[in-house]
Scaffold this motif. Structure first.
Motif, PDB file in Angstrom:
ATOM      1  N   CYS A  36       0.813  -1.216   0.000  1.00  0.00           N
ATOM      2  CA  CYS A  36       0.000   0.000   0.000  1.00  0.00           C
ATOM      3  C   CYS A  36       0.853   1.275   0.000  1.00  0.00           C
ATOM      4  O   CYS A  36       1.781   1.407   0.807  1.00  0.00           O
ATOM      5  CB  CYS A  36      -0.919   0.011   1.207  1.00  0.00           C
ATOM      6  SG  CYS A  36      -2.014  -1.429   1.281  1.00  0.00           S
ATOM      7  N   PRO A  37       0.532   2.227  -0.846  1.00  0.00           N
ATOM      8  CA  PRO A  37       1.309   3.468  -0.928  1.00  0.00           C
ATOM      9  C   PRO A  37       1.121   4.389   0.269  1.00  0.00           C
ATOM     10  O   PRO A  37       1.902   5.322   0.441  1.00  0.00           O
ATOM     11  CB  PRO A  37       0.802   4.123  -2.211  1.00  0.00           C
ATOM     12  CG  PRO A  37      -0.575   3.558  -2.414  1.00  0.00           C
ATOM     13  CD  PRO A  37      -0.513   2.161  -1.888  1.00  0.00           C
ATOM     14  N   TYR A  38       0.107   4.135   1.099  1.00  0.00           N
ATOM     15  CA  TYR A  38      -0.127   4.990   2.266  1.00  0.00           C
ATOM     16  C   TYR A  38       0.323   4.317   3.564  1.00  0.00           C
ATOM     17  O   TYR A  38      -0.062   4.747   4.653  1.00  0.00           O
ATOM     18  CB  TYR A  38      -1.606   5.357   2.385  1.00  0.00           C
ATOM     19  CG  TYR A  38      -2.547   4.172   2.305  1.00  0.00           C
ATOM     20  CD1 TYR A  38      -2.676   3.281   3.369  1.00  0.00           C
ATOM     21  CD2 TYR A  38      -3.305   3.950   1.164  1.00  0.00           C
ATOM     22  CE1 TYR A  38      -3.527   2.204   3.298  1.00  0.00           C
ATOM     23  CE2 TYR A  38      -4.170   2.869   1.078  1.00  0.00           C
ATOM     24  CZ  TYR A  38      -4.273   1.997   2.149  1.00  0.00           C
ATOM     25  OH  TYR A  38      -5.117   0.914   2.068  1.00  0.00           O
ATOM     26  N   CYS A  39       1.145   3.293   3.479  1.00  0.00           N
ATOM     27  CA  CYS A  39       1.587   2.544   4.651  1.00  0.00           C
ATOM     28  C   CYS A  39       2.076   3.489   5.743  1.00  0.00           C
ATOM     29  O   CYS A  39       2.861   4.408   5.493  1.00  0.00           O
ATOM     30  CB  CYS A  39       2.709   1.597   4.252  1.00  0.00           C
ATOM     31  SG  CYS A  39       3.371   0.617   5.621  1.00  0.00           S
ATOM     32  N   TYR A  40       1.623   3.272   6.995  1.00  0.00           N
ATOM     33  CA  TYR A  40       1.992   4.171   8.090  1.00  0.00           C
ATOM     34  C   TYR A  40       3.248   3.710   8.818  1.00  0.00           C
ATOM     35  O   TYR A  40       3.727   4.395   9.720  1.00  0.00           O
ATOM     36  CB  TYR A  40       0.838   4.331   9.085  1.00  0.00           C
ATOM     37  CG  TYR A  40       0.502   3.124   9.932  1.00  0.00           C
ATOM     38  CD1 TYR A  40       1.362   2.688  10.944  1.00  0.00           C
ATOM     39  CD2 TYR A  40      -0.686   2.437   9.744  1.00  0.00           C
ATOM     40  CE1 TYR A  40       1.046   1.593  11.725  1.00  0.00           C
ATOM     41  CE2 TYR A  40      -1.006   1.344  10.535  1.00  0.00           C
ATOM     42  CZ  TYR A  40      -0.137   0.927  11.515  1.00  0.00           C
ATOM     43  OH  TYR A  40      -0.449  -0.162  12.292  1.00  0.00           O
ATOM     44  N   ASN A  41       3.784   2.540   8.464  1.00  0.00           N
ATOM     45  CA  ASN A  41       4.986   2.078   9.134  1.00  0.00           C
ATOM     46  C   ASN A  41       6.191   2.949   8.773  1.00  0.00           C
ATOM     47  O   ASN A  41       6.174   3.656   7.763  1.00  0.00           O
ATOM     48  CB  ASN A  41       5.268   0.613   8.779  1.00  0.00           C
ATOM     49  CG  ASN A  41       4.426  -0.343   9.580  1.00  0.00           C
ATOM     50  OD1 ASN A  41       4.102  -0.079  10.738  1.00  0.00           O
ATOM     51  ND2 ASN A  41       4.040  -1.458   8.976  1.00  0.00           N
ATOM     52  N   PRO A  42       7.251   2.907   9.590  1.00  0.00           N
ATOM     53  CA  PRO A  42       8.414   3.766   9.328  1.00  0.00           C
ATOM     54  C   PRO A  42       9.021   3.515   7.956  1.00  0.00           C
ATOM     55  O   PRO A  42       8.844   2.434   7.368  1.00  0.00           O
ATOM     56  CB  PRO A  42       9.404   3.378  10.434  1.00  0.00           C
ATOM     57  CG  PRO A  42       8.592   2.700  11.489  1.00  0.00           C
ATOM     58  CD  PRO A  42       7.432   2.069  10.795  1.00  0.00           C
ATOM     59  N   VAL A  43       9.749   4.493   7.452  1.00  0.00           N
ATOM     60  CA  VAL A  43      10.426   4.322   6.176  1.00  0.00           C
ATOM     61  C   VAL A  43      11.437   3.185   6.270  1.00  0.00           C
ATOM     62  O   VAL A  43      11.603   2.391   5.354  1.00  0.00           O
ATOM     63  CB  VAL A  43      11.103   5.642   5.752  1.00  0.00           C
ATOM     64  CG1 VAL A  43      11.969   5.430   4.510  1.00  0.00           C
ATOM     65  CG2 VAL A  43      10.046   6.711   5.481  1.00  0.00           C
ATOM     66  N   SER A  44      12.113   3.067   7.406  1.00  0.00           N
ATOM     67  CA  SER A  44      13.056   1.987   7.645  1.00  0.00           C
ATOM     68  C   SER A  44      12.349   0.884   8.426  1.00  0.00           C
ATOM     69  O   SER A  44      11.903   1.099   9.559  1.00  0.00           O
ATOM     70  CB  SER A  44      14.270   2.501   8.429  1.00  0.00           C
ATOM     71  OG  SER A  44      15.172   1.452   8.712  1.00  0.00           O
ATOM     72  N   LEU A  45      12.250  -0.301   7.824  1.00  0.00           N
ATOM     73  CA  LEU A  45      11.491  -1.391   8.419  1.00  0.00           C
ATOM     74  C   LEU A  45      12.394  -2.370   9.163  1.00  0.00           C
ATOM     75  O   LEU A  45      13.586  -2.495   8.872  1.00  0.00           O
ATOM     76  CB  LEU A  45      10.715  -2.147   7.330  1.00  0.00           C
ATOM     77  CG  LEU A  45       9.670  -1.341   6.563  1.00  0.00           C
ATOM     78  CD1 LEU A  45       9.092  -2.178   5.433  1.00  0.00           C
ATOM     79  CD2 LEU A  45       8.561  -0.871   7.491  1.00  0.00           C
ATOM     80  N   SER A  46      11.796  -3.078  10.105  1.00  0.00           N
ATOM     81  CA  SER A  46      12.503  -4.117  10.849  1.00  0.00           C
ATOM     82  C   SER A  46      12.434  -5.430  10.082  1.00  0.00           C
ATOM     83  O   SER A  46      11.359  -5.856   9.654  1.00  0.00           O
ATOM     84  CB  SER A  46      11.874  -4.313  12.237  1.00  0.00           C
ATOM     85  OG  SER A  46      11.959  -3.139  13.005  1.00  0.00           O
ATOM     86  N   GLY A  47      13.584  -6.073   9.906  1.00  0.00           N
ATOM     87  CA  GLY A  47      13.630  -7.353   9.216  1.00  0.00           C
ATOM     88  C   GLY A  47      13.204  -8.493  10.117  1.00  0.00           C
ATOM     89  O   GLY A  47      13.147  -8.366  11.348  1.00  0.00           O
ATOM     90  N   ARG A  48      12.953  -9.640   9.497  1.00  0.00           N
ATOM     91  CA  ARG A  48      12.472 -10.805  10.248  1.00  0.00           C
ATOM     92  C   ARG A  48      13.452 -11.204  11.344  1.00  0.00           C
ATOM     93  O   ARG A  48      13.048 -11.608  12.445  1.00  0.00           O
ATOM     94  CB  ARG A  48      12.243 -11.968   9.287  1.00  0.00           C
ATOM     95  CG  ARG A  48      11.703 -13.221   9.966  1.00  0.00           C
ATOM     96  CD  ARG A  48      11.293 -14.254   8.957  1.00  0.00           C
ATOM     97  NE  ARG A  48      10.632 -15.394   9.580  1.00  0.00           N
ATOM     98  CZ  ARG A  48       9.961 -16.319   8.904  1.00  0.00           C
ATOM     99  NH1 ARG A  48       9.858 -16.238   7.587  1.00  0.00           N
ATOM    100  NH2 ARG A  48       9.381 -17.325   9.537  1.00  0.00           N
TER     101      ARG A  48
END
Length: 376
Positions: A36-48
């Protein structure tokens, strides 16, 4: 403000005691099949590889309940990407937490929904991108997403779990708001949440593609008002208005560090899900310090808690303990300083600039989406 400055919160010894939080948003993972283009998660994501273990989450749930938390919201990314979701829900139920699963639904079938119910899940929030199947696939970048979500809603209903339908609305789907309400009714949802995009994090990159016109917003508000009358007692309609056309700001999470806390997939504890967009905040981790201690006096929570940190015009405003200065992340994104008044407020020096941005983006042809790809 005594004993401090515009940039340092007052540490007076008579600071009021901090009330326990009402809710915990547990971001179990940032992994998600949608883009989704409106994702509210941070620009830098946590990996598995950085995600908390099953045992760590279970310990966290127990600590949250002991702190006073009543509501547990299981989110992501897509929480169903966690293979340990069922034991996590079972443990939450054993702790006495009311659990709410926030899911895209594309991986949820009848057997899965029944398993969730059997483990003690209390509620499901199912997100939709649109009522038009082609547009739903376009927004989510996921094939047959609409049909999968409708099937998930039927599975939730068959498992006799309460259902809320979520829609994030914007320029490219807002005209179908009446259809969204009709869909919620047809799916026998008890509640629908219609929330305009909040433009920070990844969504800020897509603001020009998502910003609605004022005319769209006016029509949508009228449709919501009429539907609330028509469906009173049958469907609860929550409507989150867009900040860029507002005159008054909304209190972030009920006020920074007042009612809710967020735990990221790696165990960092946040006052709101977008707080990492504010440079300089120090976020403590539940693997290093007890959750209760972080809530009560963690640096990130104290930074904007209450009113002592406020600059003018917030500091002398009659609404300072109603809206608590609005959104700190939005102030950061649009003014460059999280301490400033949220530009959604008409008293903000940046309010006219915010409105001008909205009108400029809404008047232009929408550019292509920058999709949110995990790891991208």
């Amino acid at each position: 403000m005594s004993g401090g400055s515009d940039n340092v919160p007052d540490k007076a010894p008579d600071r009021p005691a901090v009330a326990p939080p009402l809710g915990l948003l547990a971001e179990l993972t940032h992994r998600c099949p949608l883009q989704c283009p409106y994702c509210y998660n941070p620009v830098s994501l946590s990996g598995r590889g950085t995600e908390l273990s099953t045992e760590s989450w279970q310990q966290l749930f127990a600590a949250a309940r002991a702190l006073g938390v009543l509501q547990l919201h299981l989110s992501g990314g897509e929480p169903m990407a966690r293979p340990d979701l069922l034991p996590l829900i079972t443990h939450a139920a054993g702790c006495g937490l009311y659990s709410n699963l926030i899911t895209s639904g594309v991986r949820l079938d009848r057997d899965g929904a029944q398993a969730l119910a059997d483990c003690g899940l209390d509620h499901v929030q199912l997100s939709f991108q649109d009522t038009d199947p082609v547009m739903a696939d376009h927004i989510s970048a996921y094939r047959d997403s609409f049909a999968r979500k409708c099937a998930a809603a039927e599975a939730v209903r068959a498992a006799e779990l309460p259902l809320t339908v979520n829609f994030v609305v914007h320029r490219q789907n807002l005209d179908r708001l009446p259809d969204m309400i009709a869909l919620a009714l047809s799916l026998q949802a008890g509640r629908i949440e219609i929330a305009h995009v909040q433009y920070y994090g990844w969504a800020l990159r897509n603001r020009a593609a998502l910003m609605p016109t004022r005319a769209q917003i006016d029509r949508a508000s009228e449709a919501v008002a009429a539907a609330r009358v028509a469906h009173a007692g049958r469907l609860v309609i929550d409507y989150v208005v867009p900040d860029y056309y507002a005159a008054r700001p909304k209190p972030c999470m009920g006020g920074w560090g007042r009612q809710f806390l967020v735990v990221a997939p790696d165990g960092d504890v946040l006052p709101c899900h977008a707080a990492k967009s504010i440079p300089g905040l120090v976020f403590e981790n539940v693997t290093q310090r007890p959750l209760a201690d972080i809530w009560r006096d963690g640096e990130a929570f104290e930074r904007f808690r209450g009113t002592r940190w406020m600059r003018e015009p917030c500091r002398s405003c009659a609404y300072r303990e109603t809206d608590f200065g609005g959104c700190r992340c939005q102030a950061m994104a649009l003014t460059g300083a999280a301490e400033n008044t949220d530009p959604a407020c008409a008293l903000s020096p940046a309010h006219a600039q915010m409105l001008a941005i909205a009108e400029r983006d809404a008047d232009a042809a929408p550019p292509p989406f920058a999709y949110r790809r995990f790891g991208g």
